[in-house]
Scaffold this active site. Structure first.
Site, PDB file in Angstrom:
ATOM      1  N   LYS A  52     -10.169  13.452 -28.136  1.00  0.00           N
ATOM      2  CA  LYS A  52      -9.298  14.268 -28.997  1.00  0.00           C
ATOM      3  C   LYS A  52     -10.093  15.439 -29.567  1.00  0.00           C
ATOM      4  CE  LYS A  52      -6.386  10.283 -30.004  1.00  0.00           C
ATOM      5  NZ  LYS A  52      -6.047   9.168 -30.904  1.00  0.00           N
ATOM      6  N   GLN A  96      -7.522   6.593 -36.487  1.00  0.00           N
ATOM      7  CA  GLN A  96      -7.455   5.875 -35.219  1.00  0.00           C
ATOM      8  C   GLN A  96      -7.156   4.395 -35.449  1.00  0.00           C
ATOM      9  OE1 GLN A  96      -7.546   7.299 -32.170  1.00  0.00           O
ATOM     10  NE2 GLN A  96      -7.279   5.327 -31.189  1.00  0.00           N
ATOM     11  N   ASP A 119       0.004  12.086 -35.825  1.00  0.00           N
ATOM     12  CA  ASP A 119       0.308  10.926 -34.981  1.00  0.00           C
ATOM     13  C   ASP A 119       1.795  10.588 -35.037  1.00  0.00           C
ATOM     14  OD1 ASP A 119      -1.691   9.731 -33.456  1.00  0.00           O
ATOM     15  OD2 ASP A 119      -2.657   8.849 -35.212  1.00  0.00           O
TER      16      ASP A 119
END
Ligand code: GUN
Length: 298
Positions: A52, A96, A119
């Site tokens: 990412k 994460q 997200d």
């Protein structure tokens, strides 16, 4: 069989994202900024987060990784989130998953400023998504839609079967495939670990999205000839005969299913790359909403 190549599709969208960012930079705006928070040192999570960071930098964004030890308390993580919510130069950030067991993922997600939630996990974003309102969409289902769009897969009136009911993939995937948009307008069935005779449903699927987390669970005998099959699985399977010590396997048995499907994603090189692309798209969207729109004449 059409290979739904994630590299090809993601490059297409990344070029479009980069050219938008280049345009904003040429007007004197600062670059978009993405922060990733990782707790502990899970190998797979480390790989995703590094990817990412690499991708965001390649597109002209700035990016940083905040690494916290697995011993970090829930309170410490929530304090980091409070700080990220306040930092004006952080357009979007992710935490994460999975988190260590002593930290509540739901508590963490609800603490994120939903406008920075690239997200798309915050209930405000999931709520807007289910209502069909503009929102930051969860990156993996969004990446699947971008894949279907890039390869011009016809979805209208098709029977889509989703295997998996996670908050991250299965649930939002069913909502997005059924909405009145393209890609969408499918009749959707959701299957999960307690579904009896899952093949009864998969054999009727025109579009089959597999996010079960069970390596190679879908075999050719479960797939309707001509179906479009999207494999969301990424499992590390130990194999001492390869350099890394593991192989990456999807949830679909690629070699058999490729003989019956009309289109199929590879693993690796399929949905995983599209997830990153979805995240990049969300970061650009958050940057435009949170920063560009509030500085209209820089
Ligand atoms: N773990 C597995 N997929 C994801 C994702 O898309 N975002 C985050 N933050 N964690 C994940």
């Amino acid at each position: 069989m059409l290979l739904l190549d994630g590299k090809l599709a993601s490059e297409h969208f990344k070029i479009a994202i980069k050219s938008k960012i280049d345009h904003y930079l040429s007007l004197g705006y600062r670059p978009p900024h993405l922060t990733a928070v990782i707790v502990g040192n899970d190998g797979a999570s480390e790989t995703y987060v590094s990817s990412k960071e690499r991708n965001s930098k390649a597109l002209g964004m700035t990016s940083e990784i905040i690494r916290l030890p697995s011993s970090c308390s829930e309170e410490e993580l929530l304090n980091v989130i409070d700080e990220l919510n306040l930092l004006a130069h952080v357009d979007g950030y992710i935490v994460q998953m999975p988190l260590p067991k002593h930290i509540s993922a739901n508590k963490v997600i609800e603490r994120i400023d939903f406008k920075k939630d690239v997200d798309g996990f915050h209930p405000m974003n999931t709520g807007h998504m289910f209502k069909g309102l503009p929102s930051l969409l969860p990156a993996t289902p969004m990446g699947v839609l971008m894949m279907l769009e890039y390869f011009k897969i016809d979805t209208v009136g098709k029977h889509a079967v989703v295997i998996g009911r996670s908050d991250i993939v299965g649930k939002p995937m069913t909502a997005l495939l059924s909405r009145n948009a393209y890609p969408g307008n499918c009749t959707v069935t959701m299957c999960h670990s307690k579904t009896v005779n899952v093949e009864k449903y998969t054999l009727d699927a025109d579009i089959l999205v597999v996010a079960s987390g069970i390596p190679e669970m879908v075999t050719a005998d479960m797939v309707k000839p001509g179906a479009v099959v999207v494999d969301v699985g990424i499992s590390r399977i130990e194999n001492k005969n390869v350099d890394k010590g593991y192989e990456i396997k999807g949830d679909v048995h690629f070699d058999s299913v490729k003989e019956v499907a009309s289109a199929l994603t590879p693993v690796p090189g399929g949905v995983g790359l599209m997830t990153i692309c979805g995240l990049m798209m969300n970061t650009l969207q958050a940057y435009e909403e949170n920063y560009i729109k509030s500085h209209p004449d820089l």
